[in-house]
Scaffold this motif. Sequence first.
Motif, PDB file in Angstrom:
ATOM      1  N   VAL A  15      -3.030 -10.351  -1.670  1.00  0.00           N
ATOM      2  CA  VAL A  15      -2.354  -9.261  -0.952  1.00  0.00           C
ATOM      3  C   VAL A  15      -2.463  -9.498   0.545  1.00  0.00           C
ATOM      4  O   VAL A  15      -1.481  -9.328   1.289  1.00  0.00           O
ATOM      5  CB  VAL A  15      -2.959  -7.899  -1.334  1.00  0.00           C
TER       6      VAL A  15
ATOM      7  N   VAL B 107       1.945  -6.499  -3.292  1.00  0.00           N
ATOM      8  CA  VAL B 107       1.047  -5.352  -3.191  1.00  0.00           C
ATOM      9  C   VAL B 107       0.139  -5.368  -4.418  1.00  0.00           C
ATOM     10  O   VAL B 107       0.536  -5.828  -5.496  1.00  0.00           O
ATOM     11  CB  VAL B 107       1.816  -4.023  -3.087  1.00  0.00           C
TER      12      VAL B 107
ATOM     13  N   VAL C 290      -2.338  -2.418   0.098  1.00  0.00           N
ATOM     14  CA  VAL C 290      -1.274  -3.062   0.873  1.00  0.00           C
ATOM     15  C   VAL C 290      -1.864  -3.509   2.209  1.00  0.00           C
ATOM     16  O   VAL C 290      -2.891  -2.981   2.653  1.00  0.00           O
ATOM     17  CB  VAL C 290      -0.100  -2.091   1.128  1.00  0.00           C
TER      18      VAL C 290
ATOM     19  N   HIS D 240       1.991  -1.510   6.067  1.00  0.00           N
ATOM     20  CA  HIS D 240       3.022  -1.782   5.067  1.00  0.00           C
ATOM     21  C   HIS D 240       3.923  -0.565   4.882  1.00  0.00           C
ATOM     22  O   HIS D 240       3.477   0.584   4.985  1.00  0.00           O
ATOM     23  CB  HIS D 240       2.369  -2.153   3.740  1.00  0.00           C
TER      24      HIS D 240
ATOM     25  N   GLU E  12       8.543  -3.765  -5.395  1.00  0.00           N
ATOM     26  CA  GLU E  12       7.673  -4.717  -4.700  1.00  0.00           C
ATOM     27  C   GLU E  12       7.105  -5.749  -5.676  1.00  0.00           C
ATOM     28  O   GLU E  12       6.887  -5.445  -6.853  1.00  0.00           O
ATOM     29  CB  GLU E  12       6.493  -3.969  -4.051  1.00  0.00           C
TER      30      GLU E  12
END
Length: 305
Positions: free
Chosen positions: A233, A239, A172, A176, A191
């Motif tokens: 990402v 993610v 991440v 995050h 996510e």
Amino acid sequence: MNFQQLRSVREAQRRNFNLTEVAQALFTSQPGVSRQIRELEEELGIDLFVRAGKRLTGLTEPGAHVLPIIERLLLEADNLKHAADDFATSGSGLLRVAATHSQARYALPPAVRDFRLQHPDVSLQLHQGSPQQIAQWLLRGEADVGIATEALAQYPDLIALPCYRWTHVVIVPQGHALAEQPLTLERLAREPIITYEPGYTGRSHIDEAFAAAGLAPQIALSAMDADVIKTYVELGLGVGIVASIAFDPERDRGLQALDARHLFADNMTRIAVRRSAYLRDYVYAFIQTFAPPLERAAVERARGE
């Protein structure tokens, strides 16, 4: 009967009966390929191919039975040459290694470096592909060694030896919200996820974990390449779930890796060779360089030698 005739038949099947491509692969002319095939058919007394005019469109029933024998003859001819080379050109030759991107990018470099230092007269060719492509290259004699996580153990004509286990991590951007609480599949499923394509780098274990939990993950993007996954990402598109070996804290400073060992099953990387292949001494040496426990005696035992 000669080897050029056999190669013409084999390449015709491999190249979807396109004689122009066969001629290019064998460095000859299309009429020459047609003649080689016809001469073999006349000698055997059977038609190997279905024809539409002058075009080949498929294998006949006899052709389908004969083709595996032709494959074996050509593979044994290669074995004979390799055996002779072991004595005539000891310590030198060509080693063709096929690997997935993750193995080629992250696991292979130290082994290739060490092998080259020990065997400077061996030329290395590195081919990258999917696990299924790697298996086919091995079976067709187009690669000497294959390295992948998935699929190799599913082919009975390959010896696929376990090398090492590895896990996935969730990556991440720094700061995050996923990094602030314990990581769960439920939180992860909310996510957008960026991870490997099906059939690559342990993707099956990722899918199995979500399915077992009754969750449907949002796969926003899939790719073969961990570097591609990390790039998207960083752009904030989701993610990532990648192999742990693909994350380097120094190189990937804009990202944070979250331990996911409790979410996804371990994965096993395997190194494979064709069961019937003659392995030159330096092939055994490369295998042990990549996976030190796999000494020559262990490989020979696995092959039933």
